[in-house]
Scaffold this active site. Structure first.
Site, PDB file in Angstrom:
ATOM      1  N   HIS A 171       0.960  -1.197   0.192  1.00 20.88           N
ATOM      2  CA  HIS A 171      -0.136  -0.019   0.111  1.00 20.88           C
ATOM      3  C   HIS A 171       1.052   1.203   0.061  1.00 20.88           C
ATOM      4  O   HIS A 171       0.745   2.097  -0.859  1.00 20.88           O
ATOM      5  CB  HIS A 171      -0.759   0.013   1.267  1.00 20.88           C
ATOM      6  CG  HIS A 171      -2.013   1.222   1.395  1.00 20.88           C
ATOM      7  ND1 HIS A 171      -3.098   1.377   1.232  1.00 20.88           N
ATOM      8  CD2 HIS A 171      -1.469   2.577   1.805  1.00 20.88           C
ATOM      9  CE1 HIS A 171      -3.581   2.633   1.355  1.00 20.88           C
ATOM     10  NE2 HIS A 171      -2.526   3.227   1.734  1.00 20.88           N
ATOM     11  N   GLU A 172       1.673   1.322   0.894  1.00 22.00           N
ATOM     12  CA  GLU A 172       2.738   2.446   1.080  1.00 22.00           C
ATOM     13  C   GLU A 172       3.596   2.817  -0.143  1.00 22.00           C
ATOM     14  O   GLU A 172       3.467   4.018  -0.804  1.00 22.00           O
ATOM     15  CB  GLU A 172       3.318   2.401   2.475  1.00 22.00           C
ATOM     16  CG  GLU A 172       2.740   2.442   3.690  1.00 22.00           C
ATOM     17  CD  GLU A 172       1.865   3.855   3.737  1.00 22.00           C
ATOM     18  OE1 GLU A 172       2.107   4.741   2.962  1.00 22.00           O
ATOM     19  OE2 GLU A 172       0.835   3.791   4.447  1.00 22.00           O
ATOM     20  N   TYR A 186      -4.174  14.548  -3.230  1.00 21.77           N
ATOM     21  CA  TYR A 186      -4.603  13.828  -2.223  1.00 21.77           C
ATOM     22  C   TYR A 186      -5.833  14.613  -1.256  1.00 21.77           C
ATOM     23  O   TYR A 186      -5.862  14.989  -0.207  1.00 21.77           O
ATOM     24  CB  TYR A 186      -3.252  13.468  -1.097  1.00 21.77           C
ATOM     25  CG  TYR A 186      -3.584  12.333  -0.170  1.00 21.77           C
ATOM     26  CD1 TYR A 186      -3.646  11.096  -0.615  1.00 21.77           C
ATOM     27  CD2 TYR A 186      -3.564  12.287   1.179  1.00 21.77           C
ATOM     28  CE1 TYR A 186      -3.799   9.973   0.174  1.00 21.77           C
ATOM     29  CE2 TYR A 186      -3.786  11.401   2.065  1.00 21.77           C
ATOM     30  CZ  TYR A 186      -3.628  10.240   1.512  1.00 21.77           C
ATOM     31  OH  TYR A 186      -3.704   9.056   2.520  1.00 21.77           O
ATOM     32  N   GLU A 195      -5.696   6.387  -2.560  1.00 24.78           N
ATOM     33  CA  GLU A 195      -5.885   5.434  -1.298  1.00 24.78           C
ATOM     34  C   GLU A 195      -6.123   4.356  -1.997  1.00 24.78           C
ATOM     35  O   GLU A 195      -5.708   3.311  -1.696  1.00 24.78           O
ATOM     36  CB  GLU A 195      -6.622   5.910  -0.365  1.00 24.78           C
ATOM     37  CG  GLU A 195      -6.177   6.777   0.745  1.00 24.78           C
ATOM     38  CD  GLU A 195      -5.273   5.900   1.530  1.00 24.78           C
ATOM     39  OE1 GLU A 195      -5.302   5.033   1.764  1.00 24.78           O
ATOM     40  OE2 GLU A 195      -4.098   6.606   1.624  1.00 24.78           O
ATOM     41  N   ASP A 268      -9.980  13.879   7.451  1.00 23.58           N
ATOM     42  CA  ASP A 268      -9.057  12.824   6.555  1.00 23.58           C
ATOM     43  C   ASP A 268      -9.103  13.373   5.146  1.00 23.58           C
ATOM     44  O   ASP A 268      -9.355  12.551   4.266  1.00 23.58           O
ATOM     45  CB  ASP A 268      -9.960  11.518   6.840  1.00 23.58           C
ATOM     46  CG  ASP A 268      -9.207  10.373   6.119  1.00 23.58           C
ATOM     47  OD1 ASP A 268      -8.082  10.507   5.853  1.00 23.58           O
ATOM     48  OD2 ASP A 268      -9.910   9.484   5.731  1.00 23.58           O
TER      49      ASP A 268
END
Ligand SMILES: [Zn+2]
Length: 353
Positions: A171-172, A186, A195, A268
């Protein structure tokens, strides 16, 4: 802002840490607050690097075409990056299992991108893969800072060692791939797509490593990361968004699976870890409908769009959906792939026509 503005991205979203910070148990809330403070310090460091320009990274002396070039560092519970070098490319395993897991996870990520999509590392040009482990004390997160991976050990009560799930590593690092390709903003829907790309390819890296079919895969992100006393299985579920955990301390997984439950919020980064459940679920539905190895056809379509040059930085779900329909047609013609992509988006309520 240049074409490759790095995103500071943590695997544990702020809504989870906020929840922990308000826990009644002071031991839990203190740790969560410290993680939030450390995250915010790293964000500031990223902004400074962005403004001043990143330090030049020397090309690896022994870089080999088609081979990863990994270096693992140990922060020894401090916050200075990258820390002391403990394992380089080709070195034997060390005693510290965390170091070896990080090394293996970077290798698995490199391998999926190379073998499945012909991509030579994160930037497509053999970029060295650097990671630091044992960041800070009881640090409940892992992140990509635009240049390298950083892993905390977790507090042992809510989260375990962040090198445990290979999909978290994938993921990262996929944030790095996105940064070097579509560079999705983002925030809001493009942020949720950013994401989701990381969850999709993170899960595919796990499936590739385990040689699983779409039907065999767990489609979870962060399985094995939650401590035993937490009521939950993972951080997110692509198969059933909103069901990954339901816990006294962590609360309930808030992810929507369809546009009917789309969340509008300023928190978020405009809900990037929340609404990512919608494109995540579309990918799962496509992979499940096609069967077989999900990285081969479903993954190829997503990869074609991510790297094809037509996906704008500010793309919305519908823009992305439309491009996946076109990419399926370009690569596979008028067959089942094209139909399955159309159906998957319609099932999550996103217009793709
Ligand atoms: Zn992320």
């Amino acid at each position: 802002m240049n074409a490759h503005t790095p995103v500071f991205c943590t695997i544990v979203p702020p809504h989870v840490l906020d929840k922990l910070a308000s826990a009644e148990d002071p031991a839990l809330s203190d740790i969560a607050r410290r993680t939030l403070i450390a995250d915010s310090a790293q964000r500031t460091a990223r902004r400074l690097t962005t403004v001043l320009g990143a330090p030049a990274v020397a090309p690896p002396a022994e870089a080999v075409e088609g081979q990863p070039h990994r270096t693992i560092h140990d922060c020894r519970h401090g916050t200075a990056l990258p820390g002391r070098k403990v394992r380089g490319e080709g070195d034997k395993p060390v005693k510290d299992a965390t170091v070896n897991r990080a090394y293996a996870g970077l290798g698995a990520t490199f391998e999926l991108y190379l073998k499945a999509y012909g991509r030579n590392s994160i930037d497509g040009s053999g970029m060295p893969l650097d990671a630091s482990v044992h960041f800070d004390a009881d640090y409940n997160n892992a992140f990509w800072n635009g240049e390298q991976m950083v892993f905390g050990d977790g507090d042992g009560r809510i989260f375990l060692d962040f090198t445990i799930p290979v999909d978290v590593i994938g993921h990262e690092l996929t944030h790095g791939v996105t940064q070097h390709t579509a560079n999705l903003t983002y925030y809001g829907q493009p942020g949720a797509l950013n994401e989701s790309m990381s969850d999709v390819f993170g899960s595919l890296i796990k499936q590739y490593t385990l040689d699983q079919d779409a039907h065999q895969a767990d489609w979870l992100i962060g399985q094995g990361l939650l401590a035993p006393e937490v009521t939950g299985t993972a951080l997110r579920s692509m198969k059933a968004p909103g069901t990954a955990y339901d816990d006294d301390v962590l609360g309930k997984d808030p992810q929507p699976a369809t546009m009917d439950h789309y969340i509008t919020t300023g928190r978020d980064n405009g809900g990037v870890h929340l609404n990512s459940g919608i494109p995540n679920h579309a990918f799962y539905l496509l992979a499940e409908a096609l069967g077989g190895k999900a990285w081969e056809r479903a993954g190829q379509i997503w990869y074609d769009v991510l790297t094809g040059g037509e996906l704008g930085k500010q793309a919305l779900f519908a823009d992305f959906a439309r491009l996946t329909v076109a990419a399926a047609h370009t690569r596979f013609g008028d067959g089942e792939e094209h139909q399955a992509v159309l159906k998957a988006w319609s099932q999550v309520g996103v217009q793709s026509g």
